[in-house]
Design a protein around this motif. Structure first.
Motif, PDB file in Angstrom:
ATOM      1  N   GLU A 149       0.812  -1.221   0.000  1.00  0.00           N
ATOM      2  CA  GLU A 149       0.000   0.000   0.000  1.00  0.00           C
ATOM      3  C   GLU A 149       0.844   1.268   0.000  1.00  0.00           C
ATOM      4  O   GLU A 149       0.330   2.358  -0.250  1.00  0.00           O
ATOM      5  N   LEU A 166     -11.320   3.430   8.015  1.00  0.00           N
ATOM      6  CA  LEU A 166     -11.544   2.802   6.712  1.00  0.00           C
ATOM      7  C   LEU A 166     -10.714   1.534   6.556  1.00  0.00           C
ATOM      8  O   LEU A 166     -11.204   0.513   6.046  1.00  0.00           O
ATOM      9  N   LYS A 167      -9.453   1.594   6.998  1.00  0.00           N
ATOM     10  CA  LYS A 167      -8.580   0.429   6.876  1.00  0.00           C
ATOM     11  C   LYS A 167      -9.033  -0.709   7.784  1.00  0.00           C
ATOM     12  O   LYS A 167      -8.853  -1.886   7.453  1.00  0.00           O
ATOM     13  N   ASP A 197     -11.494  -2.454   5.745  1.00  0.00           N
ATOM     14  CA  ASP A 197     -10.819  -3.118   4.624  1.00  0.00           C
ATOM     15  C   ASP A 197     -10.101  -4.381   5.094  1.00  0.00           C
ATOM     16  O   ASP A 197     -10.196  -5.441   4.461  1.00  0.00           O
ATOM     17  N   TYR A 198      -9.371  -4.258   6.197  1.00  0.00           N
ATOM     18  CA  TYR A 198      -8.578  -5.391   6.676  1.00  0.00           C
ATOM     19  C   TYR A 198      -9.468  -6.504   7.242  1.00  0.00           C
ATOM     20  O   TYR A 198      -9.078  -7.661   7.249  1.00  0.00           O
ATOM     21  N   LYS A 202     -12.347  -7.282   5.801  1.00  0.00           N
ATOM     22  CA  LYS A 202     -12.736  -7.978   4.573  1.00  0.00           C
ATOM     23  C   LYS A 202     -11.611  -8.865   4.057  1.00  0.00           C
ATOM     24  O   LYS A 202     -11.856  -9.939   3.502  1.00  0.00           O
TER      25      LYS A 202
END
Length: 372
Positions: free
Chosen positions: A138, A183-184, A187-188, A190
């Protein structure tokens, strides 16, 4: 997320030899791999650097705009160097053998506004494992405004990226301070890097608590207490964070987004070379003889040693660097380095300029390849 598999057949002898030699260095010298007295003193000095201006701002009753701005800039620099020289080691687990010590020193992340678990996943897991691999590391995500490698699409405005980069390098830290950790986290979850259910809820609660602490002490209190208009204090806080962001960006980007570093767009899951060779191919040192630089940036100018031995405290990198150089030379593997930090910064911005101009730009050799 693809979990790439590095070759376990390539460079086995090199990897074993290098590990053996570094282990022998610590055994023969009688040194531990973790922090020493110098590191402890450094930590105290850096916390003083960051927090002393804060208390002067809160209790000093200062109304001079230039003095206030100077104190915020000093804080911004202190925040950057705590991030590189204290937080970085502790979250890698290399500050101490004791996990409790690493935990307590890792709380330095909270006072600079970053969530420790999210940082560990992005940096320790994704960046360190899949360095410069497209769509996985990233740290090289283009985010539209940048083109960091020849594998990324070129837009017309990228021809100016070497000019606007300093402005946009202020943004990542501001994202960390506001939305990124939240947000991360989703995401993490998922990506199964954070377990769903109770583990995720606990992490989300921790992010909220840490952000609340940071905003109360480092945003709300200064806006209420410093005897100037609150909006002006907020502007100074944003500038201070911008200073931190630029410093962190150039410290990290100059190790991986430089002409000598390789970038990979991998089809499938197999990587043709070993993980050890991958770190050498994608990483470049700078200013290895500059002791002041090494002190400030937490040894991250020895980025090769850090990537190969992230469990070793950075105060030992100058001593193990000759071992790494000699071993890479013997086995015919690269060891990229440039002479100074200014050279590294210049090469980074030169690369941004060329990537913005040329569709096929694929880098060039480092200014020199270090010899043992």
């Amino acid at each position: 997320m693809i979990r790439y598999k590095f070759s376990k057949k390539q460079d086995q002898e090199f990897t074993a030899t290098l590990k053996s030699r570094v282990n022998a260095y610590f055994q023969e010298s009688g040194l531990n791999r973790d922090a020493n007295t110098a590191m402890i003193v450094k930590s105290i000095l850096l916390f003083t650097w960051y927090l002393s201006p804060y208390f002067i701002l809160i209790f000093g009753g200062i109304t001079s705009i230039p003095i206030l701005m100077s104190l915020w800039v000093i804080m911004g620099l202190g925040k950057a160097f705590i991030g590189t020289a204290v937080m970085h080691d502790s979250l890698h687990g290399s500050y101490s053998k004791s996990q409790k010590v690493n935990f307590w020193m890792g709380l330095s992340a909270m006072i600079i506004g970053v969530d420790s678990l999210i940082w560990k996943i992005q940096h320790n897991v994704l960046h360190h494992t899949y360095t410069n691999i497209e769509d996985t590391d990233e740290d090289i995500l283009p985010r539209i405004v940048f083109r960091f490698s020849q594998n990324q699409p070129k837009k017309w405005f990228h021809r100016f990226q070497h000019l606007y980069a300093p402005l946009f390098y202020c943004v990542p830290l501001l994202e960390w301070l506001t939305t990124k950790d939240f947000l991360k986290a989703f995401d993490y979850k998922k990506m199964r890097l954070i377990k769903p259910g109770a583990t995720f809820r606990k992490e989300l609660a921790a992010i909220i608590a840490r952000k609340f602490f940071y905003y109360i002490f480092f945003v709300v209190v200064p806006m209420l207490v410093i005897p100037i208009p609150a909006w002006l204090t907020l502007v100074m806080i944003l500038i201070s964070s911008g200073v931190t962001g630029i410093m962190l960006a150039v410290i990290f980007q100059t190790a991986h987004v430089v002409p000598s570093a390789a970038f990979f767009k991998i089809e499938g899951e197999e990587v043709e070379h070993s993980w050890t060779a991958h770190q050498l191919l994608t990483t470049c040192n700078y200013g290895m003889n500059d002791k002041i630089l090494s002190w400030l940036v937490g040894g991250l100018n020895f980025q090769i040693e850090h990537h190969l031995f992230p469990d070793v405290c950075h105060v030992h990198y100058p001593q193990i660097a000759p071992i790494v150089q000699q071993t890479t030379k013997e086995f015919g593997l690269p060891y990229y380095a440039v002479e100074s930090f200014s050279d590294a910064v210049a090469s980074h911005f030169h690369m941004l300029k060329e990537l913005g101009r040329s569709e096929e730009y694929a880098g060039q050799p480092a200014y020199f390849t270090a010899e043992a």
